[in-house]
Scaffold this motif. Structure first.
Motif, PDB file in Angstrom:
ATOM      1  N   ASP A 128       0.808  -1.217   0.000  1.00 40.26           N
ATOM      2  CA  ASP A 128       0.000   0.000   0.000  1.00 40.26           C
ATOM      3  C   ASP A 128       0.842   1.268   0.000  1.00 40.26           C
ATOM      4  N   LEU A 129       2.139   1.148  -0.260  1.00 41.88           N
ATOM      5  CA  LEU A 129       3.023   2.311  -0.221  1.00 41.88           C
ATOM      6  C   LEU A 129       3.301   2.797  -1.639  1.00 41.88           C
ATOM      7  N   CYS A 130       3.044   4.064  -1.871  1.00 41.99           N
ATOM      8  CA  CYS A 130       3.330   4.681  -3.170  1.00 41.99           C
ATOM      9  C   CYS A 130       4.490   5.647  -2.996  1.00 41.99           C
ATOM     10  N   LEU A 131       5.566   5.409  -3.721  1.00 43.36           N
ATOM     11  CA  LEU A 131       6.729   6.285  -3.695  1.00 43.36           C
ATOM     12  C   LEU A 131       6.562   7.355  -4.765  1.00 43.36           C
ATOM     13  N   ILE A 132       6.822   8.592  -4.394  1.00 42.09           N
ATOM     14  CA  ILE A 132       6.636   9.705  -5.324  1.00 42.09           C
ATOM     15  C   ILE A 132       7.843  10.635  -5.238  1.00 42.09           C
ATOM     16  N   PRO A 133       8.557  10.828  -6.345  1.00 37.29           N
ATOM     17  CA  PRO A 133       9.697  11.765  -6.318  1.00 37.29           C
ATOM     18  C   PRO A 133       9.243  13.175  -5.961  1.00 37.29           C
ATOM     19  N   SER A 134      10.105  13.916  -5.334  1.00 36.46           N
ATOM     20  CA  SER A 134       9.763  15.282  -4.934  1.00 36.46           C
ATOM     21  C   SER A 134       9.494  16.171  -6.136  1.00 36.46           C
ATOM     22  N   SER A 135       9.900  15.747  -7.334  1.00 37.60           N
ATOM     23  CA  SER A 135       9.697  16.543  -8.542  1.00 37.60           C
ATOM     24  C   SER A 135       8.348  16.296  -9.196  1.00 37.60           C
ATOM     25  N   ALA A 136       7.547  15.364  -8.668  1.00 33.75           N
ATOM     26  CA  ALA A 136       6.350  14.903  -9.367  1.00 33.75           C
ATOM     27  C   ALA A 136       5.242  15.946  -9.354  1.00 33.75           C
ATOM     28  N   LYS A 196       5.139   8.177   0.313  1.00 28.12           N
ATOM     29  CA  LYS A 196       6.460   8.539   0.812  1.00 28.12           C
ATOM     30  C   LYS A 196       7.212   9.217  -0.322  1.00 28.12           C
ATOM     31  N   VAL A 197       7.788  10.375  -0.032  1.00 25.53           N
ATOM     32  CA  VAL A 197       8.480  11.160  -1.048  1.00 25.53           C
ATOM     33  C   VAL A 197       9.920  10.682  -1.182  1.00 25.53           C
ATOM     34  N   VAL A 198      10.352  10.515  -2.425  1.00 25.12           N
ATOM     35  CA  VAL A 198      11.725  10.141  -2.736  1.00 25.12           C
ATOM     36  C   VAL A 198      12.478  11.388  -3.182  1.00 25.12           C
ATOM     37  N   ALA A 199      13.649  11.585  -2.638  1.00 23.01           N
ATOM     38  CA  ALA A 199      14.416  12.798  -2.929  1.00 23.01           C
ATOM     39  C   ALA A 199      14.889  12.828  -4.372  1.00 23.01           C
ATOM     40  N   CYS A 200      15.117  14.036  -4.860  1.00 18.60           N
ATOM     41  CA  CYS A 200      15.755  14.248  -6.156  1.00 18.60           C
ATOM     42  C   CYS A 200      17.147  14.830  -5.925  1.00 18.60           C
ATOM     43  N   ASP A 201      18.038  14.634  -6.893  1.00 18.18           N
ATOM     44  CA  ASP A 201      19.388  15.167  -6.746  1.00 18.18           C
ATOM     45  C   ASP A 201      19.437  16.628  -7.175  1.00 18.18           C
ATOM     46  N   ASP A 202      20.631  17.191  -7.171  1.00 14.89           N
ATOM     47  CA  ASP A 202      20.768  18.613  -7.469  1.00 14.89           C
ATOM     48  C   ASP A 202      20.394  18.957  -8.898  1.00 14.89           C
ATOM     49  N   ASN A 203      20.331  17.949  -9.761  1.00 15.58           N
ATOM     50  CA  ASN A 203      19.960  18.186 -11.153  1.00 15.58           C
ATOM     51  C   ASN A 203      18.473  17.943 -11.420  1.00 15.58           C
ATOM     52  N   VAL A 247      18.697   7.950  -7.333  1.00 13.71           N
ATOM     53  CA  VAL A 247      18.603   6.491  -7.418  1.00 13.71           C
ATOM     54  C   VAL A 247      19.025   5.834  -6.110  1.00 13.71           C
ATOM     55  N   GLU A 248      20.033   6.372  -5.472  1.00 13.87           N
ATOM     56  CA  GLU A 248      20.467   5.780  -4.206  1.00 13.87           C
ATOM     57  C   GLU A 248      19.396   5.969  -3.129  1.00 13.87           C
ATOM     58  N   ALA A 249      18.760   7.125  -3.104  1.00 15.64           N
ATOM     59  CA  ALA A 249      17.669   7.333  -2.151  1.00 15.64           C
ATOM     60  C   ALA A 249      16.520   6.378  -2.449  1.00 15.64           C
ATOM     61  N   TYR A 265      15.060  14.773 -19.870  1.00 16.61           N
ATOM     62  CA  TYR A 265      14.976  13.326 -20.026  1.00 16.61           C
ATOM     63  C   TYR A 265      15.946  12.693 -19.023  1.00 16.61           C
ATOM     64  N   GLU A 266      15.425  12.105 -17.992  1.00 16.23           N
ATOM     65  CA  GLU A 266      16.297  11.490 -16.995  1.00 16.23           C
ATOM     66  C   GLU A 266      16.909  10.211 -17.557  1.00 16.23           C
ATOM     67  N   GLU A 267      18.220  10.104 -17.452  1.00 14.67           N
ATOM     68  CA  GLU A 267      18.936   8.947 -17.989  1.00 14.67           C
ATOM     69  C   GLU A 267      18.616   7.667 -17.217  1.00 14.67           C
ATOM     70  N   SER A 268      18.180   7.816 -15.962  1.00 15.15           N
ATOM     71  CA  SER A 268      18.049   6.655 -15.084  1.00 15.15           C
ATOM     72  C   SER A 268      16.667   6.017 -15.095  1.00 15.15           C
ATOM     73  N   ILE A 269      15.778   6.440 -15.977  1.00  7.67           N
ATOM     74  CA  ILE A 269      14.398   5.990 -15.885  1.00  7.67           C
ATOM     75  C   ILE A 269      14.275   4.473 -16.012  1.00  7.67           C
ATOM     76  N   ALA A 270      15.020   3.860 -16.934  1.00  3.41           N
ATOM     77  CA  ALA A 270      14.942   2.402 -17.084  1.00  3.41           C
ATOM     78  C   ALA A 270      15.425   1.706 -15.821  1.00  3.41           C
ATOM     79  N   GLU A 271      16.468   2.236 -15.192  1.00  3.76           N
ATOM     80  CA  GLU A 271      16.972   1.664 -13.944  1.00  3.76           C
ATOM     81  C   GLU A 271      15.942   1.813 -12.832  1.00  3.76           C
ATOM     82  N   VAL A 272      15.282   2.964 -12.772  1.00  4.11           N
ATOM     83  CA  VAL A 272      14.241   3.180 -11.766  1.00  4.11           C
ATOM     84  C   VAL A 272      13.141   2.134 -11.920  1.00  4.11           C
ATOM     85  N   CYS A 273      12.706   1.906 -13.143  1.00  2.00           N
ATOM     86  CA  CYS A 273      11.660   0.916 -13.384  1.00  2.00           C
ATOM     87  C   CYS A 273      12.107  -0.474 -12.935  1.00  2.00           C
TER      88      CYS A 273
END
Length: 955
Positions: A590-598, A614-621, A626-628, A654-662
């Motif tokens: 029942d937990l939905c993770l949402i990046p702070s940029s969403a 639960k909010v997932v942090a974004c980096d400076d860019n 991904v580590e968070a 275009y975030e380069e890490s999207i496939a890794e996130v999935c």
């Protein structure tokens, strides 16, 4: 010209009209960003890890010309059979005044406007919405009415959750009268279950059942047509500390006593029969009105009256902190839009007819129902309810199918309630001939000789004309007066038909006339959403084509077009994920993770779907950290249900890490929701269903050209991979609308706002696969060109690979604010003096402006906007240098009205010309803001949400 040739040859008859820049202009723009060709640009910008190999799959047909597409739509329209509809169930034929159809629904000044977040340049549509709110407030007898909701059923669901919030104590039961429209009850069930609300249905004519509910809902008149006094139920609810919700037909309220007068706390319904075509289910303006004390919990938007800098009355959105995309996980609703265009139509219908005209329509409708009831009783048919307004139910044991078939053969659709009961609803278009046809279907000779005994409305519920006393509803009953009034309102607005609207994340692009043309054709507009599907073959073909085409371009297996807003598409997608987990026994997920940029609605939708956020942090860019994410997944591996990401990101890259996130989320047992708001930067290059997403909602009012209409209508289809297809929305009134195992309906109509689907159908049909790909190229090229022109003057906050952006860019004005005191709001208001709508302010980063030029603007317009921004930057520099006073300068005082500029007293250090004509080109073509900067705080402190008296505008 190299690889830019494809833009010219994709579809010279339409794609090159949709895409504003020419091949020659592409060369100029590419040179400005140091690229030799558009494919080089796209190769650098779009990560190769997400690129599709199935761009031209053959599912989309070859592009058609405008004439060919319209001919196909004509052929499809001809396959629809528009019978006289007497089905009712919340949808009624109405006579849209041609002056309203032509001057609002078919007028780009109204349908291309954006949400009125910049109120100074939205005074026309805000006044029209205030008319709507006043209309609703007057009819319901409740002091505060919102600026519209999505439809009647979702308005009822919003009322249910509002009642829960407003009731003291920890209660979870909501009681609903059994005599409500089935679609309303079904949407209530869809919404209640994830929120842990126990929905109890009961025959409330027999009293309120035992228990302590937080709310009670009745329909007035009831779904059966019966007119019952709701006061006993309302009083019983109040005795138990519960809120009373009344679903009310607004036309009936012109002859029935107002819900507020009878004690209701909340009233909801649909304004469809106020001049808005049925259109196979929508779009239509739902409404909500509340008692004093509930206004700050009202979902959606609320227009209020404030004052501008000169002290003159001005309109704006009130209590904007209630906007659900701002509240995020603390939101009480995921509604962040309205049905503005339809609300404007409904309000204007009341302006045109006035109180006596509306009363005459209602009395004619009621008289027809009375005549029908008398005729049926005269031939021995049982009419069980003694009191009704427009709907008559007749008992014909075992013969309902026969009666319905007889009427249909004679050209009239009736409602089969059950095997023994037929429902007949009269409306504004009903004639005596229709009544004769109906009576003959029951076995009689006709109704024309029948004289009813009189109105059957109970004496205690009869209403006088105690509504719509404001002059606006009593002044414009001639077409000449109405058309001039509408022109005055339109002239106070700044819409896409006047200028580029560079809003990031909102995609304000061309809504072509060829796309819009079919929506007012009677073969589409006249269809009842519960008509037999064999009468809607053409409309159904539009729906099925779009489902296939959208599935193909996104890489998904199945699509539902039912959600009538992006927010409802989000909810449907999350409900599908939840249902899939439950089908596997994973109830703990029942937990939905949402990046702070969403997008802010993401969190609100997750809460409504019964999930924790639960909010997932974004980096400076601005990218997902991904580590968070790994840390959150490791800590919550057994409870993760989903992650919601927007791609390209809300930061415009275009975030380069999207496939890794999935991959990471899938490995943890979760599902991936990709918000499709920015799909216009992917079409032809990447498909979410292929690069790892499980579900997306799509904004047809963004990528696929349905116009925003001042803040609605919209369509937010939900697209899923095959394993989620069994959990798409369905509908009790139409088995073909979704799977039997679906999550229930999320909208009132089986196929949502089907009436505007021909717009997106025409867009895809005329663009074809290559045209859609070229549109993506044009959007990305335009964004990077604008970013490159503005970068020397304003820092571009986020960039992706090789310093490129996607379809939008964020410019950072925070350093300027720190050094000069000039804010993003000052720049936004100063842009009005230059004739532009502002970019998106302070989203997703406070103190910034997000710009999305879209593919539809030509180079001259892109440069005109950039020139304005650069000129404003020079003005800011003059503030920094002390040439302009820090508090009295063209930016702080913007916008400048004509009245201010010509005033006898000019007390500013800068000149009148600098105020009004900062660029020489403005002397040839100048838009004047009708009001100066509006005092938002004053309006919230002094909340007025109905039409002010004319004296308020006196000098």
């Amino acid at each position: 010209m190299a690889d830019n040739e494809n833009k010219q040859t994709a579809n010279p008859r339409f794609a090159d009209r949709h895409i504003g820049t020419t091949p020659q202009e592409w060369d100029t723009m590419l040179a400005a960003i140091d690229r030799s060709g558009v494919e080089e640009l796209m190769d650098a910008a779009v990560p190769h890890t997400i690129r599709t190999d199935t761009h031209a799959s053959g599912v989309l047909p070859a592009p058609a010309t405008e004439a060919e597409a319209l001919a196909e739509l004509r052929s499809l329209a001809a396959r629809n059979q528009v019978l006289t509809s007497m089905i009712g169930r919340g949808y009624y034929d109405t006579l849209t005044p041609p002056a309203i159809r032509r001057n609002i629904l078919e007028n780009p000044s109204w349908y291309t406007a954006y949400t009125p977040y910049q109120p100074e340049i939205s005074q026309g549509r805000l006044e029209a919405l205030l008319n709507f709110q006043t209309l609703v407030s007057d009819l319901t007898g409740l002091p505060i009415a919102g600026a519209s909701l999505l439809d009647e059923a979702t308005a009822a669901a919003e009322a249910m959750t509002l009642a829960r919030r407003a009731t003291k104590g920890d209660r979870d039961t909501f009681v609903v009268d059994a005599d409500v429209f089935p679609q309303t009850l079904a949407v209530l069930r869809t919404r209640a279950e994830p929120l842990g609300i126990s929905l109890v249905t009961a025959d409330l004519s027999q009293g309120l059942p035992e228990g302590e509910p937080f709310g009670v809902l009745v329909q007035y008149p009831a779904a059966s047509g019966a007119v019952r006094d709701p006061r006993p139920v309302i009083e019983a609810a109040h005795e138990r500390g519960a809120q009373a919700v009344v679903v009310a037909d607004p036309l009936a309220l012109t002859v029935l006593r107002a819900p507020g007068e009878l004690g209701a706390d909340i009233a909801v319904g649909s304004m469809q029969r106020f001049g808005v075509p049925m259109s196979f289910g929508g779009p239509h303006a739902g409404y909500m009105a509340v008692r004093e004390g509930l206004q700050r919990q009202l979902p959606g938007r609320l227009v209020g009256v404030s004052v501008d800098a000169a002290g003159l009355p001005a309109y704006r959105l009130a209590l904007q902190t209630r906007e659900q995309h701002i509240r995020r996980e603390k939101a009480t609703s995921n509604i962040c839009t309205a049905q503005v265009l339809l609300a404007v139509m409904a309000g204007t219908y009341a302006v045109y007819h006035g109180p006596r005209g509306l009363r005459a329509i209602a009395e004619r409708v009621h008289a027809h129902a009375e005549q029908l009831a008398a005729a049926l009783r005269g031939i021995g048919v049982e009419v069980p309810h003694p009191h009704h307004f427009d709907t008559v139910q007749a008992r014909v044991p075992g013969r309902a199918d026969v009666v319905v078939a007889e009427a249909r053969a004679a050209g009239v659709n009736l409602l089969r309630v059950d095997a023994d009961t037929v429902g007949v609803s009269c409306d504004e278009a009903t004639t005596g001939e229709h009544l004769d046809t109906v009576v003959r279907a029951f076995g009689g000779a006709g109704a024309h000789d029948v004289v009813p005994e009189g109105a059957s409305i109970p004496t205690g519920l009869r209403r006088g004309i105690d509504y719509l006393t404001h002059p606006v509803f009593n002044s414009h009953h001639s077409e000449t007066s109405l058309v001039r009034y509408l022109r005055r309102l339109a002239d106070r607005d700044l819409a896409l038909d006047r200028t580029m609207i560079p809003l990031g994340s909102c995609t304000m692009k061309l809504n072509a006339a060829a796309e819009m043309e079919a929506i007012t054709w009677p073969e589409f507009a006249g269809l009842h959403p519960l008509a037999p599907l064999d009468q809607a073959e053409g409309m159904l073909r539009v729906i099925r084509d779009l489902e296939r085409w959208l599935a193909d371009v996104t890489g998904y297996a199945a699509v539902s077009l039912q959600p009538n807003a992006g927010s409802q598409g989000e909810l449907a997608g999350l409900l599908a994920i939840r249902a899939w987990h439950h089908s596997r026994g994973d109830h703990q997920r029942d937990l939905c993770l949402i990046p702070s940029s969403a997008h802010g609605t993401n969190a609100a939708s997750a809460i409504m779907a019964g999930m924790r956020v639960k909010v997932v942090a974004c980096d400076d860019n601005g990218n997902v950290d991904v580590e968070a994410l790994r840390a959150e997944l490791d800590a919550n591996r057994d409870s993760v249900a989903a992650i919601m990401v927007t791609y390209p990101s809300t930061h415009g890259v275009y975030e380069e890490s999207i496939a890794e996130v999935c991959s990471l989320v899938h490995d943890a047992g979760g599902q991936v929701y990709v918000d499709g708001a920015n799909l216009n930067a992917l079409l032809g290059y990447a498909k979410p269903g292929e690069f790892g997403a499980d579900v997306s909602h799509l904004n047809l009012h963004k990528t696929f050209c349905i116009p925003h209409g001042g803040g609605g209508p919209g369509v937010g289809p939900v697209a899923v991979r095959s394993h989620l297809a069994d959990f798409l929305p369905n509908h009790p009134g139409q088995p073909d609308a979704g799977p039997v195992t679906g999550v229930g309906p999320v909208s009132a109509a089986p196929f949502g706002s089907a009436g505007i689907l021909p717009i997106s159908w025409a867009y895809v049909r005329m663009m074809g696969a290559d045209g859609l790909r070229a549109a993506t190229q044009g959007a990305v090229l335009s964004a990077n060109y604008v970013a490159s022109r503005l970068a020397p003057h304003y820092p571009v906050l986020y960039t992706g690979a090789e310093g490129l952006v996607a379809h939008e860019c964020i410019i950072d004005v925070r350093p300027l604010t720190k050094s000069t005191g000039i804010t993003g709001e000052d720049i936004a208001k100063r842009l009005i003096d230059y004739g532009f709508h502002a970019p998106t302010m302070s989203f997703p980063v406070a103190g910034t402006l997000m710009v999305e030029p879209t593919e539809s603007e030509d180079l001259a317009e892109l440069d005109r906007f950039c020139d304005a921004m650069i000129s404003i930057r020079a003005e800011i520099e003059r503030v920094a240098a002390g040439e302009f006073d820090a508090h009295d300068n063209p930016l702080k005082n913007a916008p400048h009205t004509a009245e201010i500029v010509v005033d006898d007293e000019w007390k500013h250090a800068y000149t009148r010309a600098e105020a009004a004509y900062p660029l020489a080109s403005l002397r040839r073509d100048k838009y004047w803001s009708p009001v100066s900067r509006i005092d938002q705080a004053y309006g919230d402190r002094n909340l007025v949400c109905a039409c002010p008296p004319p004296e308020a505008f006196a000098d």
